[in-house]
Design a protein around this motif. Sequence first.
Motif, mmCIF file in Angstrom:
data_model
loop_
_atom_site.group_PDB
_atom_site.id
_atom_site.type_symbol
_atom_site.label_atom_id
_atom_site.label_comp_id
_atom_site.label_asym_id
_atom_site.label_seq_id
_atom_site.Cartn_x
_atom_site.Cartn_y
_atom_site.Cartn_z
ATOM 1 N N PRO A 193 47.273 59.671 73.851
ATOM 2 C CA PRO A 193 46.909 59.242 75.213
ATOM 3 C C PRO A 193 45.423 59.088 75.432
ATOM 4 C CG PRO A 193 47.703 61.513 75.212
ATOM 5 C CD PRO A 193 47.984 60.968 73.857
ATOM 6 N N GLU A 194 44.592 59.764 74.630
ATOM 7 C CA GLU A 194 43.142 59.631 74.764
ATOM 8 C C GLU A 194 42.466 60.205 73.526
ATOM 9 O OE1 GLU A 194 41.258 62.335 77.669
ATOM 10 O OE2 GLU A 194 43.271 63.118 78.036
ATOM 11 N N PRO A 242 38.492 61.870 72.632
ATOM 12 C CA PRO A 242 39.108 62.929 71.832
ATOM 13 C C PRO A 242 40.368 63.481 72.500
ATOM 14 C CG PRO A 242 37.143 63.740 72.930
ATOM 15 C CD PRO A 242 37.170 62.264 73.165
ATOM 16 N N LEU A 243 41.255 63.989 71.694
ATOM 17 C CA LEU A 243 42.538 64.491 72.173
ATOM 18 C C LEU A 243 42.383 65.938 72.622
ATOM 19 C CD1 LEU A 243 45.549 63.646 72.387
ATOM 20 C CD2 LEU A 243 45.882 64.710 70.151
ATOM 21 N N PRO A 244 42.572 66.219 73.906
ATOM 22 C CA PRO A 244 42.444 67.606 74.371
ATOM 23 C C PRO A 244 43.489 68.501 73.708
ATOM 24 C CG PRO A 244 42.492 66.065 76.214
ATOM 25 C CD PRO A 244 42.901 65.296 75.001
ATOM 26 N N TYR A 245 43.130 69.772 73.560
ATOM 27 C CA TYR A 245 44.089 70.697 72.945
ATOM 28 C C TYR A 245 45.298 70.882 73.854
ATOM 29 C CZ TYR A 245 46.495 74.757 71.322
ATOM 30 O OH TYR A 245 47.497 75.598 70.886
ATOM 31 N N ALA A 246 46.465 70.876 73.232
ATOM 32 C CA ALA A 246 47.719 71.195 73.916
ATOM 33 C C ALA A 246 48.689 71.701 72.874
ATOM 34 C CB ALA A 246 48.295 69.974 74.633
ATOM 35 N N ASP A 247 49.673 72.456 73.309
ATOM 36 C CA ASP A 247 50.653 72.979 72.365
ATOM 37 C C ASP A 247 51.454 71.862 71.723
ATOM 38 O OD1 ASP A 247 52.230 75.382 71.313
ATOM 39 O OD2 ASP A 247 53.813 74.175 72.238
ATOM 40 N N SER A 248 51.704 70.788 72.485
ATOM 41 C CA SER A 248 52.465 69.669 71.925
ATOM 42 C C SER A 248 52.242 68.416 72.762
ATOM 43 C CB SER A 248 53.969 69.994 71.881
ATOM 44 O OG SER A 248 54.458 70.262 73.176
ATOM 45 N N TYR A 249 52.496 67.277 72.145
ATOM 46 C CA TYR A 249 52.447 65.973 72.806
ATOM 47 C C TYR A 249 53.718 65.202 72.466
ATOM 48 C CZ TYR A 249 47.452 66.292 74.000
ATOM 49 O OH TYR A 249 46.245 66.662 74.530
ATOM 50 N N ASP A 305 42.425 52.465 73.900
ATOM 51 C CA ASP A 305 41.472 51.360 73.806
ATOM 52 C C ASP A 305 41.349 50.819 72.381
ATOM 53 O OD1 ASP A 305 40.234 53.509 72.642
ATOM 54 O OD2 ASP A 305 38.370 53.364 73.804
ATOM 55 N N GLY A 306 42.184 51.318 71.463
ATOM 56 C CA GLY A 306 42.166 50.835 70.091
ATOM 57 C C GLY A 306 41.248 51.598 69.164
ATOM 58 N N ARG A 307 40.449 52.539 69.710
ATOM 59 C CA ARG A 307 39.585 53.338 68.830
ATOM 60 C C ARG A 307 40.433 54.238 67.946
ATOM 61 N NH1 ARG A 307 36.171 57.047 71.203
ATOM 62 N NH2 ARG A 307 37.643 57.196 72.931
ATOM 63 N N ARG A 308 39.849 54.643 66.808
ATOM 64 C CA ARG A 308 40.616 55.360 65.802
ATOM 65 C C ARG A 308 39.866 56.591 65.321
ATOM 66 N NH1 ARG A 308 40.472 52.312 60.353
ATOM 67 N NH2 ARG A 308 38.390 53.204 60.490
ATOM 68 N N LEU A 309 40.615 57.657 65.083
ATOM 69 C CA LEU A 309 40.108 58.845 64.403
ATOM 70 C C LEU A 309 40.964 59.057 63.165
ATOM 71 C CD1 LEU A 309 38.476 61.501 64.177
ATOM 72 C CD2 LEU A 309 40.222 62.574 65.598
ATOM 73 N N SER A 310 40.343 59.054 61.989
ATOM 74 C CA SER A 310 41.094 59.153 60.738
ATOM 75 C C SER A 310 40.912 60.529 60.109
ATOM 76 C CB SER A 310 40.633 58.083 59.743
ATOM 77 O OG SER A 310 40.920 56.800 60.227
ATOM 78 N N LEU A 311 42.009 61.083 59.629
ATOM 79 C CA LEU A 311 42.023 62.360 58.926
ATOM 80 C C LEU A 311 42.498 62.091 57.495
ATOM 81 C CD1 LEU A 311 43.891 64.388 61.711
ATOM 82 C CD2 LEU A 311 41.409 64.215 61.377
#
Length: 302
Positions: A22-23, A25-32, A105-111
Amino acid sequence: MTGRIDVLVLGGAGVDTIIKVPELPLPYADSYMIDSGIRTRAGQTGDFVALGLTALGLDTHHLDLLGDDPEGDLVRALHREHGVALTALPQPAGTRRAVNLVGPDGRRLSLYDSSRAHPDDRFPEDTLRALAGAARHVHVTITQPCSHALPVLRETGVPLSTDLHDWDGENPYHEPFAYAADIVFLSAAALTDPERTMRRIAARGRAEAVVATDGARGAYLLVGGELTRTPAVAPPAPVVDSNGAGDAFAAAFLYGWLGGEPPGTCARYGAVAGAHACTVPASRAEAIGRDDLLERSAAAPR
């Protein structure tokens, strides 16, 4: 090795798992809950460059290490589907993998899973020399086996290109690639002064052209000491994912360069192909074709 290869793509084969979040950086949550699904598909930087070149009509060959695993099977199937010749050498550590988090918005974070590689991974020299000797051009990804391959490639005399991706201009790992290549691509995302970094690459290496892509702001092009800007091209559809845009840019630029087009035209081809890639969901491998590239480039801003 008989016959002639337009471009040998070296390294960068692998599999990505795509997760739309959903966004970022991804805020911490137990699950999505991921309503769009979690999708695994073949395709990393070398794969995308090879597919892009093939879609533009260039005879392309891809060389890399692959595991005897389900991920390796996906990579092999991708190449068969798109008609890209592949020489896959055994990789005991397994096929390279990554997880891509993609924002709205199409931005990417790769691990990246760095366990599926070893610092001493190498291409057999006889295989490398045979394929490079049959090629007009070699595109070198910045994976570890390609680092070891640079001295052999320099001995062959074949022209080289490379993509430094989001290099910060300081990490020493990227420097041998930057200074060995005749065409250097990189992203301006991590650079405080793109021109300074581009000029350093040209001064210390042998690059005839240095290209720094800058997203919606277009791209910088340094050729013969002259720095110019290539305007961004409006995507032909909504932007859904920036994954593969830099690879598409590089493939289209090389298509123009090998066809004898002026550098500015090559950069415009790259901008058009990169914009197209941003409209393709990361779960699909769909490179722009030659007719579309030429038509859209003719209408693109200069």
